[in-house]
Design a protein around this motif. Sequence first.
Motif, PDB file in Angstrom:
ATOM      1  N   THR A 160     -61.975   2.236  68.550  1.00  0.00           N
ATOM      2  CA  THR A 160     -61.688   3.185  68.500  1.00  0.00           C
ATOM      3  C   THR A 160     -62.502   4.323  69.017  1.00  0.00           C
ATOM      4  O   THR A 160     -62.456   6.045  68.844  1.00  0.00           O
ATOM      5  N   ASP A 164     -59.393  10.420  71.062  1.00  0.00           N
ATOM      6  CA  ASP A 164     -58.562  11.056  70.487  1.00  0.00           C
ATOM      7  C   ASP A 164     -58.552  10.927  68.762  1.00  0.00           C
ATOM      8  O   ASP A 164     -57.983   9.598  68.758  1.00  0.00           O
ATOM      9  N   ALA A 165     -58.274  11.633  68.312  1.00  0.00           N
ATOM     10  CA  ALA A 165     -58.094  11.275  66.784  1.00  0.00           C
ATOM     11  C   ALA A 165     -56.625  10.656  66.251  1.00  0.00           C
ATOM     12  O   ALA A 165     -56.628  10.088  65.556  1.00  0.00           O
ATOM     13  N   VAL A 166     -54.967  11.209  67.217  1.00  0.00           N
ATOM     14  CA  VAL A 166     -54.355  10.631  67.285  1.00  0.00           C
ATOM     15  C   VAL A 166     -53.728   9.070  67.841  1.00  0.00           C
ATOM     16  O   VAL A 166     -52.994   8.540  67.033  1.00  0.00           O
ATOM     17  N   SER A 167     -54.913   8.702  68.761  1.00  0.00           N
ATOM     18  CA  SER A 167     -54.676   7.685  69.319  1.00  0.00           C
ATOM     19  C   SER A 167     -55.895   6.432  68.322  1.00  0.00           C
ATOM     20  O   SER A 167     -55.016   5.627  67.995  1.00  0.00           O
ATOM     21  N   ARG A 168     -56.651   7.223  67.484  1.00  0.00           N
ATOM     22  CA  ARG A 168     -57.109   6.588  66.742  1.00  0.00           C
ATOM     23  C   ARG A 168     -55.952   5.864  65.385  1.00  0.00           C
ATOM     24  O   ARG A 168     -56.306   5.281  64.953  1.00  0.00           O
ATOM     25  N   LYS A 169     -55.143   7.343  65.004  1.00  0.00           N
ATOM     26  CA  LYS A 169     -54.580   6.924  64.181  1.00  0.00           C
ATOM     27  C   LYS A 169     -53.309   5.781  64.566  1.00  0.00           C
ATOM     28  O   LYS A 169     -53.404   4.743  63.918  1.00  0.00           O
ATOM     29  N   TYR A 191     -67.208   4.340  62.968  1.00  0.00           N
ATOM     30  CA  TYR A 191     -66.643   5.841  61.747  1.00  0.00           C
ATOM     31  C   TYR A 191     -66.133   5.032  60.270  1.00  0.00           C
ATOM     32  O   TYR A 191     -65.723   4.355  60.156  1.00  0.00           O
ATOM     33  N   ASP A 193     -64.605   6.422  58.403  1.00  0.00           N
ATOM     34  CA  ASP A 193     -63.790   7.128  57.271  1.00  0.00           C
ATOM     35  C   ASP A 193     -62.321   5.698  57.589  1.00  0.00           C
ATOM     36  O   ASP A 193     -61.376   5.634  56.976  1.00  0.00           O
ATOM     37  N   GLU A 194     -63.332   5.041  58.486  1.00  0.00           N
ATOM     38  CA  GLU A 194     -61.466   3.724  59.520  1.00  0.00           C
ATOM     39  C   GLU A 194     -61.318   2.261  58.399  1.00  0.00           C
ATOM     40  O   GLU A 194     -61.261   1.598  58.094  1.00  0.00           O
TER      41      GLU A 194
END
Length: 310
Positions: A160, A164-169, A191, A193-194
């Motif tokens: 990731t 971008d944040a959406v693609s990560r999610k 990261y 937070d992951e």
Amino acid sequence: MTFINVEHINKTFKGTTALKDINFIVDQGELFGLIGPDGGGKTTLFRLFTTLLLADSGNITLDGKDVVKDYRQIRKEVGYMPGRFSLYQDLTVEENLQFFATIFNTSIQENYDLIKPIYSQIESFKKRKAGDLSGGMKQKLALSCALIHKPKILFLDEPTTGVDAVSRKEFWEMLADLKEKGITILVSTPYMDEASLCDRVALIQKGEILSIATPQKITSQFPHKLWAIRSNNIYKLIQDLEKSESGQSVFPFGQFVHYTDKNPNINESEIHNYLKDKGHQEIKIKVIEANIEDCFMDLMNKPMGEEAKL
């Protein structure tokens, strides 16, 4: 059931230690995270798993197979997505997928059900060259290629990073779906937070494991009262907290500073009065629960190996 077994792995490059006495196990069907900053040893370990490097000492087995003695069989059973996009940029999406399917003596049609939830999101661009895809689409293509031969184990090295944040999610949602299909997954990420999205994590720094446990267990074992503090001058706030005689740790987190004190009985009014005397205004102080990053920073300041657990 233990699916991956790592025992006393050591690796150096020209006198520089990359991995030092690494030990852990991963169960079948587990989503296991390797969490740490760049240079921590994550990629080196993944290259050992995927038979691309030899360790100086120690043993690794994947599904009972030794990564040195049984490397040919292991290469048929693992899927590997390196941190850097490594597909053929001048081939189309479809051509890349067909190429990897051919290498493993299979076809897109034979294993389409496995990759469909991922590949269907980029299938309308199958005639586009891989080099012209966005970061998130490249990520989905690389994962599809890593899965096309139906691997038992999936190794994803910082998948990731740079998206971008959406693609990560979306990517983590795809990993959760793959886990439900019984695939064992090892994923590395810088990261913090992951970490909460994994079943268990290993925190790694400078080639050594700091801790191995569920994310919840790691955060629950944070040994200090943790304060989140802010004022009208964040830079001066950091300096003044660092100068406090009883100050233990000071780390900026967004608009707040995360602070621990050597005195476990210190209260909010004492901290407030100290900062007020230093000229701070708009002071806000609250006790918070530690997150993975707080725990990582705390473990970094302890002797290596002190907290590592299987």
